[in-house]
Design a protein around this motif. Structure first.
Motif, short mmCIF file in Angstrom:
data_model
loop_
_atom_site.label_atom_id
_atom_site.label_comp_id
_atom_site.label_asym_id
_atom_site.label_seq_id
_atom_site.Cartn_x
_atom_site.Cartn_y
_atom_site.Cartn_z
N ILE A 127 6.48 120.46 -20.78
CA ILE A 127 7.19 119.18 -20.65
C ILE A 127 6.22 118.18 -20.08
CG2 ILE A 127 9.11 118.00 -19.50
CD1 ILE A 127 10.62 120.60 -19.47
N ARG A 128 6.07 117.02 -20.77
CA ARG A 128 5.14 115.99 -20.30
C ARG A 128 5.86 114.67 -20.12
NH1 ARG A 128 2.91 118.81 -18.27
NH2 ARG A 128 1.23 120.21 -18.86
N ASP A 129 5.78 114.15 -18.91
CA ASP A 129 6.28 112.82 -18.61
C ASP A 129 7.70 112.58 -19.14
OD1 ASP A 129 5.83 110.47 -17.28
OD2 ASP A 129 5.24 109.40 -19.10
N LEU A 130 8.57 113.53 -18.91
CA LEU A 130 9.94 113.43 -19.40
C LEU A 130 10.73 112.46 -18.53
CD1 LEU A 130 11.99 114.65 -21.48
CD2 LEU A 130 12.65 116.23 -19.68
N LYS A 131 11.30 111.45 -19.18
CA LYS A 131 12.10 110.45 -18.45
C LYS A 131 13.47 110.36 -19.09
CE LYS A 131 8.23 107.65 -16.99
NZ LYS A 131 7.36 106.55 -17.33
N VAL A 132 14.50 110.22 -18.25
CA VAL A 132 15.85 110.07 -18.77
C VAL A 132 16.53 108.93 -18.03
CG1 VAL A 132 18.11 111.17 -18.98
CG2 VAL A 132 16.06 112.53 -19.34
N ALA A 133 17.22 108.08 -18.78
CA ALA A 133 18.01 107.02 -18.15
C ALA A 133 19.41 107.02 -18.74
CB ALA A 133 17.34 105.67 -18.39
N PHE A 134 20.40 106.84 -17.89
CA PHE A 134 21.79 106.68 -18.35
C PHE A 134 22.18 105.24 -18.12
CE2 PHE A 134 21.83 111.22 -17.09
CZ PHE A 134 22.23 111.77 -18.30
N ASP A 135 22.59 104.54 -19.16
CA ASP A 135 23.02 103.14 -19.04
C ASP A 135 22.02 102.32 -18.23
OD1 ASP A 135 25.33 103.71 -20.41
OD2 ASP A 135 26.40 104.29 -18.59
N GLY A 136 20.76 102.51 -18.47
CA GLY A 136 19.76 101.69 -17.79
C GLY A 136 19.36 102.20 -16.41
N THR A 137 20.09 103.18 -15.88
CA THR A 137 19.72 103.73 -14.58
C THR A 137 18.84 104.95 -14.81
OG1 THR A 137 21.85 103.07 -13.74
CG2 THR A 137 20.60 104.62 -12.40
N GLN A 138 17.61 104.88 -14.33
CA GLN A 138 16.72 106.00 -14.57
C GLN A 138 17.02 107.14 -13.58
OE1 GLN A 138 12.73 104.77 -15.07
NE2 GLN A 138 12.04 106.82 -15.67
N VAL A 139 17.25 108.34 -14.11
CA VAL A 139 17.56 109.47 -13.23
C VAL A 139 16.44 110.50 -13.21
CG1 VAL A 139 20.06 109.25 -13.39
CG2 VAL A 139 18.87 110.62 -15.08
#
Lengths: 328, 332
Positions: B8-20
């Motif tokens: 996994i590399r640089d995995l980013k997740v955002a819900f409705d604009g909020t990055q979690v």
């Protein structure tokens, strides 16, 4: 001798369970001929697996669940019947804290209103004093004054549980039954709430029945611990003693099953099988199908809870040093 | 060139604009047991749900997830479905809600076998019975045609594990698999996970908030806080000498079963709201070790001399004794 704050003798609660819509009712003995007492200011921990009857016991101590046999006395007086005016008046002196604070709070009322409710219901203090008491309670459980007008969904899990505890303390109870009060909280928050409960108890000298499946938390909170298996107490002793040297094979397995950080799984006692169905209670000692030490006598005769040392008792045929059965 | 099993590399997740999830880098080797630890909301489950494409459509995912070099993150649905259940299987906290209540368990397991291995009929039945024996369901032959409600919670978790094993996965992701179970049953399931890994050689990712349980299953641990990995290392490194103040705080907060009864040491404050993260280290408002730079600058996850990774400007000293751990080490 000190009068126990609450004392239960020979408590029995049988539920009826039906298989299917027209099935025959099967009696389930959730709590079976159980006797305990809690002294003023003392904390009794009750541990056991799901279905062991620990929550039913908590409800019976408060008179919410009627006992089919046996009796509960509160400060030496028999517990009034559920729903009567006397029972309702007595409820101000004994309170219950549940596991899930979101379910225990009304989502449409602010925190302050809810903490104030017991004072309104039991008509304690004058109306003008009540607001001050609410502020004092919020401070005691570590909630900020500006959180008074918040609704439950605006608070975190730990803060909600603090609000529930503040509400339980509002009427100056002498007994609190806590049913898994910190199980739904994260470790770091759990430690905050446990410390707070211990402080409040020291400060107000409240007797507490602390029901939990988490042995580590119970050890930290309770003075004395009762281990339940299928509706009966199998071992009871001081908290420090019971975890350091458990005598009943079930308690030994429970203590051994607690995962300790940094300690490997190897060499631990892993019980085979599942807790039996209370509706289909094994003959003799209820623990014998899972017990590594079970002998013939365990399969046929039910072991009585007997004294095995100062302030210690166990219900096992194989525990040595057991003397005469404790009179119920 | 050889690849790690999953990278996994640089995995980013955002819900409705909020990055979690703020850029997770993680790799799982073949046959390895990796633990992911953290409090609720730290992103430990989201990492793997995102990796397997199991998050709802509104989640914005970026970064790369590769299984043996093949990209999963933007892969089409068919490619993902070959991986899910086949190469990577996942089990969840609440087994009874993961099983279909109106289908007999035998059929649910043979269905997985047909789907992932293309076997059916008597062969599938025989294989399903073998799996049920393997996960320790007693009397599997007679109970093959029962419904999930006729099994206890611990047995339902065993059924879920049997179903996960049906696709002969290379990686099993266990998301809080023992949290809903009783203490004695929890010990049984942990024992089963260890035993299965030894027998099948599949890698395991064990997601849990329980440091005790993690230490019994895993070789390597990542500690997560507010959507980032803050410390990563072998079990021995992390458990004997936690360096990140948060890791250390987690250990100190666990009540002890032996030794003198002392007051617990909680971590003050609460987990930050993901909508209100500052530019600095997310843990600094709760941290006793924080220095001035912690509030406006974020520490990177760097490799230390002993090989662990750590994201902290002012870590707990290596020889600072952990009171809560001394006796454990003597026992071990």
């Amino acid at each position: 001798m000190v009068t126990p704050l609450i004392e239960a003798k020979g408590l029995t609660r049988v539920y009826e369970m039906r298989r299917g819509l027209f099935g025959k009712a099967i009696p389930v003995r959730a709590v079976d001929d159980l006797s305990i007492k809690v002294l003023p200011g003392e904390t009794l921990g009750v541990v056991g697996e799901s279905g062991s009857g620990k929550s039913t016991l908590g409800r019976m101590l408060l008179g919410i669940d009627p006992a089919q046999a046996g009796a509960v006395t509160f400060e030496g007086h028999p517990m009034p019947a559920f729903g009567t005016a006397e029972w309702r008046a007595l409820r101000a002196r004994m309170q219950l804290v549940y596991q899930d604070p979101l379910a225990a709070l009304d989502r449409r009322l602010t925190i302050a209103t809810q903490i104030r409710e017991p004072l309104d219901i039991h008509n304690l203090l004058t109306k003008s004093q009540r607001d001050g008491r609410v502020q004092a309670l919020m401070a005691a459980v570590g909630l900020r004054p500006d959180q008074a007008d918040r609704y439950p969904h605006e608070l975190s899990g730990g803060q909600r549980q603090r609000a529930v505890i503040a509400r339980a303390l509002a009427s100056h109870p002498s007994l609190i039954v806590c049913d898994e009060p910190v199980s739904a909280l994260d470790v770091s928050i759990q430690a905050q709430v446990v410390n707070m409960l211990r402080d409040l108890q020291d400060e107000f000298q409240i007797g507490m029945v602390f029901i939990s499946h988490d042995l580590k938390v119970v050890r930290n909170v309770a003075d004395r611990v009762a281990v339940m298996y299928l509706g009966r107490i199998v071992e009871e002793a001081l908290s420090d003693v019971i975890f350091a040297s458990p005598r009943h094979p079930y308690t030994q397995a429970l203590v051994s099953s607690v995962p300790v950080p940094g300690q490997p799984l190897k060499g631990r006692m892993i019980l085979q099988g599942e807790p039996p169905n209370p509706a289909d209670r094994p003959s003799g000692c209820a623990f014998h199908p899972r017990c590594p030490l079970a002998t013939d006598i365990c399969r046929t005769s039910v072991p009585a809870l007997r004294t095995i040392g100062v302030g210690r008792s166990a219900a096992c045929h194989l525990v040595e040093g057991a003397t005469a059965p404790i009179a119920a | 060139m050889s690849f790690d099993l999953v990278e996994i590399r640089d995995l980013k997740v955002a819900f409705d604009g909020t990055q979690v999830l703020h850029g997770i880098n993680l790799s799982v080797d073949r046959g390895e047991a990796l633990g992911l630890v953290g409090e609720s909301g730290c992103g430990k489950s989201v990492t793997w749900l995102a990796a397997l494409g199991l998050l709802p459509g509104k989640a914005a995912i970026s970064g790369s997830v590769r299984i043996e070099g093949n990209e999963l993150c933007s892969a089409p649905r068919q490619a993902l479905e070959r991986v899910r259940g086949g190469r990577i299987a996942m089990i969840f906290q609440d087994p009874s809600s993961s099983l279909n209540p109106v289908i007999r368990i035998g059929r649910q397991i043979t269905e997985a076998l047909t789907l992932h291995r293309g076997i059916g009929g008597e062969t599938a039945r025989a294989e399903a019975l073998r799996l049920l024996d393997m996960v320790g369901i007693p009397d599997a032959r007679r109970r093959f045609d029962l419904f999930p409600h006729e099994f206890s919670g611990g047995q339902c978790q065993r059924l879920m594990i049997a179903m996960a094993l049906a696709g002969q996965p290379d990686l099993l992701i266990a998301d809080e698999p023992t949290t809903a179970l009783d203490a004695t049953i929890q010990a049984q399931i942990l024992d089963l996970l260890n035993q299965l890994r030894a027998e099948t050689g599949m890698a395991t990712v064990f997601i849990s908030h329980d440091l005790g349980a993690v230490s019994q299953v895993c070789e390597r641990v990542c500690v997560m806080y507010a959507g980032r990995i803050v410390e990563q290392g072998s079990i021995t490194q992390l458990f004997s000498r936690p360096r990140h103040p948060y890791t250390r705080g987690l250990f100190d907060a666990i009540p002890r079963l032996d030794g003198p009864r002392t007051r617990l040491v909680p971590i003050p404050g609460t987990v930050p709201n993901p909508k209100q993260l500052t530019a600095g280290c997310a843990f600094s408002p709760r941290c006793a070790h924080s220095v001035a730079s912690c509030d406006f600058q974020r520490p990177e996850l760097d490799v230390m001399e002993d090989g662990r990774r750590l994201a902290c400007f002012n870590p707990v000293l290596a020889d600072e004794p952990t009171p809560a751990l001394q006796t454990v080490m003597e026992d071990a």
